[in-house]
Design an enzyme around this catalytic site. Structure first.
Site, PDB file in Angstrom:
ATOM      1  N   ARG A  82       0.703  -1.060  -0.279  1.00 40.50           N
ATOM      2  CA  ARG A  82      -0.254   0.378   0.094  1.00 40.50           C
ATOM      3  C   ARG A  82       0.671   1.284   0.099  1.00 40.50           C
ATOM      4  O   ARG A  82       0.543   2.092  -0.371  1.00 40.50           O
ATOM      5  CB  ARG A  82      -0.829  -0.161   1.394  1.00 40.50           C
ATOM      6  CG  ARG A  82      -2.061   1.411   1.099  1.00 40.50           C
ATOM      7  CD  ARG A  82      -2.524   1.289   2.823  1.00 40.50           C
ATOM      8  NE  ARG A  82      -3.602   2.009   2.621  1.00 40.50           N
ATOM      9  CZ  ARG A  82      -5.014   2.321   1.921  1.00 40.50           C
ATOM     10  NH1 ARG A  82      -5.363   1.670   1.185  1.00 40.50           N
ATOM     11  NH2 ARG A  82      -6.103   3.301   1.903  1.00 40.50           N
ATOM     12  N   ASP A  94       8.525   8.928  -6.173  1.00 40.80           N
ATOM     13  CA  ASP A  94       9.320   9.071  -6.298  1.00 40.80           C
ATOM     14  C   ASP A  94      10.305   9.123  -4.340  1.00 40.80           C
ATOM     15  O   ASP A  94      10.626  10.193  -4.103  1.00 40.80           O
ATOM     16  CB  ASP A  94       9.608  10.411  -6.350  1.00 40.80           C
ATOM     17  CG  ASP A  94       8.231  11.523  -5.548  1.00 40.80           C
ATOM     18  OD1 ASP A  94       7.804  10.862  -5.070  1.00 40.80           O
ATOM     19  OD2 ASP A  94       7.940  13.117  -5.539  1.00 40.80           O
ATOM     20  N   SER A 131       8.504  10.667  -2.104  1.00 40.55           N
ATOM     21  CA  SER A 131       7.807  11.996  -1.898  1.00 40.55           C
ATOM     22  C   SER A 131       6.475  11.272  -0.303  1.00 40.55           C
ATOM     23  O   SER A 131       6.879  12.059   0.492  1.00 40.55           O
ATOM     24  CB  SER A 131       7.162  12.582  -2.033  1.00 40.55           C
ATOM     25  OG  SER A 131       5.937  11.999  -2.943  1.00 40.55           O
ATOM     26  N   ASN A 172      -4.536   8.851   4.292  1.00 40.06           N
ATOM     27  CA  ASN A 172      -2.861   8.828   4.711  1.00 40.06           C
ATOM     28  C   ASN A 172      -3.253   8.203   5.944  1.00 40.06           C
ATOM     29  O   ASN A 172      -2.154   6.997   6.207  1.00 40.06           O
ATOM     30  CB  ASN A 172      -1.703   8.800   4.053  1.00 40.06           C
ATOM     31  CG  ASN A 172      -1.398   8.891   1.946  1.00 40.06           C
ATOM     32  OD1 ASN A 172      -1.985   7.554   1.905  1.00 40.06           O
ATOM     33  ND2 ASN A 172      -0.795   9.801   2.040  1.00 40.06           N
ATOM     34  N   HIS A 205      -5.922  -6.251  -2.509  1.00 44.06           N
ATOM     35  CA  HIS A 205      -6.752  -5.926  -1.094  1.00 44.06           C
ATOM     36  C   HIS A 205      -7.413  -7.432  -0.897  1.00 44.06           C
ATOM     37  O   HIS A 205      -7.939  -7.999   0.045  1.00 44.06           O
ATOM     38  CB  HIS A 205      -8.169  -6.285  -1.516  1.00 44.06           C
ATOM     39  CG  HIS A 205      -7.896  -4.358  -1.399  1.00 44.06           C
ATOM     40  ND1 HIS A 205      -9.148  -3.372  -2.019  1.00 44.06           N
ATOM     41  CD2 HIS A 205      -7.038  -3.405  -1.350  1.00 44.06           C
ATOM     42  CE1 HIS A 205      -8.861  -2.026  -1.894  1.00 44.06           C
ATOM     43  NE2 HIS A 205      -7.357  -1.983  -1.511  1.00 44.06           N
ATOM     44  N   ASP A 209      -9.757 -10.140   2.906  1.00 44.24           N
ATOM     45  CA  ASP A 209     -10.793 -10.478   2.238  1.00 44.24           C
ATOM     46  C   ASP A 209     -10.800 -11.909   3.718  1.00 44.24           C
ATOM     47  O   ASP A 209      -9.800 -12.473   3.893  1.00 44.24           O
ATOM     48  CB  ASP A 209      -9.477 -11.348   1.059  1.00 44.24           C
ATOM     49  CG  ASP A 209      -9.956 -12.976   0.845  1.00 44.24           C
ATOM     50  OD1 ASP A 209     -10.887 -13.043   0.533  1.00 44.24           O
ATOM     51  OD2 ASP A 209      -9.136 -13.399  -0.744  1.00 44.24           O
ATOM     52  N   SER A 261      -8.973 -15.403   2.958  1.00 43.22           N
ATOM     53  CA  SER A 261      -7.879 -16.049   3.383  1.00 43.22           C
ATOM     54  C   SER A 261      -7.275 -14.575   3.480  1.00 43.22           C
ATOM     55  O   SER A 261      -6.951 -14.360   2.402  1.00 43.22           O
ATOM     56  CB  SER A 261      -7.626 -17.026   2.602  1.00 43.22           C
ATOM     57  OG  SER A 261      -7.351 -16.386   1.106  1.00 43.22           O
ATOM     58  N   ASP A 301      -3.845 -14.540  -3.030  1.00 39.88           N
ATOM     59  CA  ASP A 301      -4.822 -15.194  -4.009  1.00 39.88           C
ATOM     60  C   ASP A 301      -6.625 -15.102  -4.527  1.00 39.88           C
ATOM     61  O   ASP A 301      -5.900 -13.812  -4.320  1.00 39.88           O
ATOM     62  CB  ASP A 301      -4.891 -16.477  -3.096  1.00 39.88           C
ATOM     63  CG  ASP A 301      -6.029 -16.653  -2.368  1.00 39.88           C
ATOM     64  OD1 ASP A 301      -6.644 -15.834  -1.482  1.00 39.88           O
ATOM     65  OD2 ASP A 301      -5.558 -17.308  -0.924  1.00 39.88           O
TER      66      ASP A 301
END
Length: 328
Positions: free
Chosen positions: A65, A77, A79, A94, A193, A242, A245, A250
């Site tokens: 991520r 870059d 940043s 974020n 994800h 998920d 799993s 997967d």
């Protein structure tokens, strides 16, 4: 572990300050960029990512991520790593979401000891994401290298340019197109994800409506479980992206979408949305990858290489930071 910017700068200056700005020959990323400059880079990154994931398996998803959120703003870059009130890490998409900064710091300290001023923070992020995928059971892909580090962060760019789980699929497709990625890349990279977790605040909008009924595109049993998990909380409680799993890379992510078990509306919307882009493209791709995990792995690697090549700084552009959190 304590990271001293001054100490790292001193190391760079002792061994020749110009090394901190050593650049690529040419403007293309390559898979062998450090083969002669710093061949140990792969071992160092591997060891740190493996250790971090041994302590917390989720860290593989977090490093992936981190790379994604870096590349979508100013290009790949580094940043997102910069500290400061106007830093990208403090943008709304974020905050309380992107993590793994300490892993990058630790890798960089070891690399500065081994090869001062040679390996960019942007390349460290890209490599760490690749090993995060691999150690989660996902595909190996060649991470192209040779990026340089940006000098400034772009908080407003992060606020506006990062795809949101609340947006319609057509809007997300447009944001991908803005950085040179197509609709197939949207579906393939959303497959990331298959690992990781999300906060209640990112999907609570699906749990109730003005009529107190759950989102009709969300499985009713799953909705009830999520309502119980998030009830009375502050929005920061997390659950697996998920449910089939949680920590294994997967094809279950796509299979979940077929049965209305995608956690985020932006996930489930790839299959259940009523937009033209869904009917014409994304729904068929979800079905394809739910059947063919090998194709998903192959396409995921290709899309990661493509994403990792978004507007990189190369040659004499930018710099190689000695400390990933501040410009030299």
């Amino acid at each position: 572990m304590e990271y001293s910017h001054c100490r790292l700068l001193l190391v760079c200056s002792v061994l020749a300050l110009c090394l901190c700005n050593q650049g690529a020959r040419g403007d293309e990323l390559t898979s062998d960029f450090y083969d002669y400059k710093c061949p140990g880079v792969y071992t160092v990154v591997q060891q740190h990512v493996f250790s971090a994931m041994r302590d917390e398996l989720r860290m593989g998803a977090s490093l992936l991520r981190l790379h994604f959120h870096d590349c979508f703003v100013n290009g790949c870059d580094g940043s997102i790593l910069l500290d400061g009130d106007k830093g990208e890490k403090f943008a709304r998409p974020n905050q309380n979401s992107v993590r793994g900064y300490e892993v990058i710091d630790a890798i960089k300290v070891d690399l500065e000891s081994m090869c001062p001023g040679v390996v960019s923070c942007a390349d460290v992020v890209a490599l760490a994401a690749g090993y995060g995928v691999l150690f989660s059971g996902g595909p190996y892909y060649d991470v192209l290298l040779g990026r340089r580090d940006g000098l400034v962060a772009n908080q407003s760019g992060a606020e506006k340019g990062l795809p949101s789980p609340f947006e319609p699929i057509s809007s997300i497709v447009q944001k991908f197109a803005d950085v040179g990625l197509d609709t197939t890349d949207v579906v393939v990279l959303s497959g990331a994800h298959t690992i990781g977790r999300a906060r209640c605040g990112l999907f609570s909008n699906r749990l109730t409506s003005t009529t107190s009924s759950a989102d009709p595109t969300l499985d009713s049993t799953m909705a009830a479980n999520l309502q119980s998990l998030c009830a009375g909380g502050d929005g920061n409680q997390t659950t697996a992206l998920d449910i089939s799993s949680a920590d294994a890379f997967d094809k279950h992510y796509y299979q979940n979408l077929l049965t209305k078990k995608g956690l985020l509306s932006s996930d489930q919307g790839l299959f259940s949305g009523d937009e033209d882009v869904v009917a014409n493209t994304t729904k068929a791709l979800v079905q394809k990858y739910s059947d063919d995990g090998e194709q998903f792995f192959s396409d995921f690697g290709a899309s990661m290489v493509k994403m990792g090549s978004i507007r990189p700084l190369t040659g004499s552009e930018g710099e190689v930071r000695c400390n990933c959190r501040v410009a030299n």
